[in-house]
Design a protein around this motif. Structure first.
Motif: not given
Length: 465
Positions: A152-160
């Protein structure tokens, strides 16, 4: 001529990807509680949030493969944890020939193959937890690996990533538009998402149709106020390499050990701050274009003039930590300023010394503006963990972290910062001034630490899966 070449390179890259996936097809195993790959296509030593993820996972019994560049030494807690295995990858250097866009495409294709190999080589992960930015090409590669290995893929969005690229190329550049499209399309393929502010959570939902959970940056347990004894040891250590930390005057007695801020009588162990010591101002930076340090230099120049005009305020030792592409540029500007009452030091600190210095300082300054206006500066989070008041430059969602006139001050230009420095240090080091009021407010705020926040936010998600 460039288009056919790009197409050919892309075809070769995809063919090699297919061969690698076929090579590892027999290693696929069902998803289960086990290894988690925490990945960042960047420097692990300068990715504290991803190190914290790894440490939290290890604390709950998970094995962790921490993947990224090893330019900077990670924290000792990360290096010494037996459940965390660091998977170093090399930063690729592309031959500087041909059009820049072609060089960039070649680099991306090479990174695809490099990441694919690294992610397929590790033991089967239950999850891949990926930092974005940088997301090009890591999001697509991680998604492909998850698809093949049933992770499973988890993305931790710090910014764009595209907003950071726009600082260099402009908002209308084709590469920026491609990066924006890429993040929007591939970001939707993740199984779960975290982000750093409520403002980003709303933006992801509105513009990307991505549901995310806000996981605020929180200070690790080692960010705390530094006892005076440890302050003195740190100052004496730094004084060996940096003149700013050396005593302004020689000690009258050979058994008294002095730094610029502290003095220790080794005969009886008496330790105190130096009388009329300078104020210790600290700012942390990656020395990039999104932080304009000329604002701080101009404010310090105004502060220096204030002292020259006869106003009784303390001198300042300003420590600017970090490294990056513009460091030498600003060092040349600093050398040309010839301050009399202000010293500026730009050291690179060991990971273990940085929290000690924050916990010893009198005031922090943050010049992070945010390329998207949707992320928050982790350097301020760390400063608040050390109960260090902050002056921070304004941007749209900063109020989620800095409460003006409560735990710090918000400024918009160098003139406003200069006035804030004059005001905050006007009664220094009195315990009755506004600077100490901010510190007391931080001490009494009972700030949530990373481990507590992670357990409340991330652990339920992993447990339910």
């Amino acid at each position: 001529m460039a288009a056919p070449m790009v197409q050919a390179l892309a075809a070769v890259g995809l063919a090699l990807c297919g061969l690698l996936l076929w090579r590892w097809r027999g290693r696929v195993r069902p998803v289960g509680p086990g290894l988690v790959c925490v990945a960042v296509l960047g420097d692990l030593g300068r990715s504290p949030r991803m190190q914290y993820h790894a440490l939290s996972l290890a604390r709950h019994g998970r094995r962790v493969a921490l993947l990224g560049f090893l330019h900077t030494k990670p924290h000792n807690d990360t290096l010494c944890n037996e459940r965390i295995h660091i998977v170093p990858i090399s930063e690729l250097k592309v031959l500087q020939v041909g059009p820049k866009i072609l060089q960039y495409i070649i680099k991306v294709i090479a990174q695809v193959l490099q990441l694919l190999y690294a992610l397929m080589k590790i033991d089967h992960p239950s999850y891949i937890l990926l930092q974005n930015p940088p997301g090009l090409p890591s999001i697509a590669v991680a998604w492909i690996v998850c698809l093949v290995r049933r992770s499973k893929l988890i993305i931790d969005w710090h910014n764009y990533g595209y907003t950071i690229m726009s600082l260099t190329h402009g908002t209308s550049h084709p590469i920026v538009n491609i990066a924006k499209w890429y993040e929007k399309i591939f970001g939707r393929l993740s199984d779960h998402n975290f982000c750093v502010t409520n403002a980003m959570k709303e933006d992801l939902q509105m513009n990307y149709n991505i549901k995310a959970i806000t996981l605020y940056d929180k200070p690790a347990a080692f960010f705390k106020e530094t006892p005076l004894e440890l302050q003195h040891k740190l100052f004496m250590k730094l004084a060996k390499d940096y003149d700013s930390f050396k005593a302004r005057t020689e000690s009258a007695h050979p058994d008294v050990e002095k730094s610029a801020f502290t003095e220790l009588d080794v005969r009886n162990g008496s330790l105190a701050h130096v009388k009329e010591r300078p104020a210790l101002l600290i700012s942390s930076t990656s020395w990039t274009e999104d932080e304009d340090f000329s604002i701080l230099l101009k404010a310090l120049e105004d502060y220096e003039q204030y002292i020259n005009d006869g106003v009784r305020i303390p001198s300042i030792i300003c420590v600017i930590t970090g490294k990056g592409p513009l460091k030498e540029h600003y060092n040349r500007l600093i050398d040309a300023m010839h301050f009399k009452h202000i010293q500026i030091c730009t050291p690179w600190l060991e990971a273990e010394d940085y929290p000690l210095l924050l916990g010893s300082a009198d005031l922090g300054v943050c010049l992070h503006k945010s390329s998207s206006g949707l992320d928050l500066p982790m350097k301020v989070v760390d400063m608040f963990g050390c109960c260090l008041p902050v002056c921070a430059i304004y941007f749209e969602c900063l109020h989620e972290l800095v409460k003006h006139d409560e735990n710090g001050l918000i400024f918009r230009d160098s003139n406003e910062l200069a006035e804030q420095l004059k005001m905050l240090f006007s009664e220094f080091p009195s315990i009755d001034g506004k600077l100490q009021l901010f510190r007391r407010n931080l001490q009494e705020s009972k700030q949530l630490r990373w481990d507590e926040s992670w357990d409340q936010t991330v652990l339920p998600l992993l447990s339910s899966n």
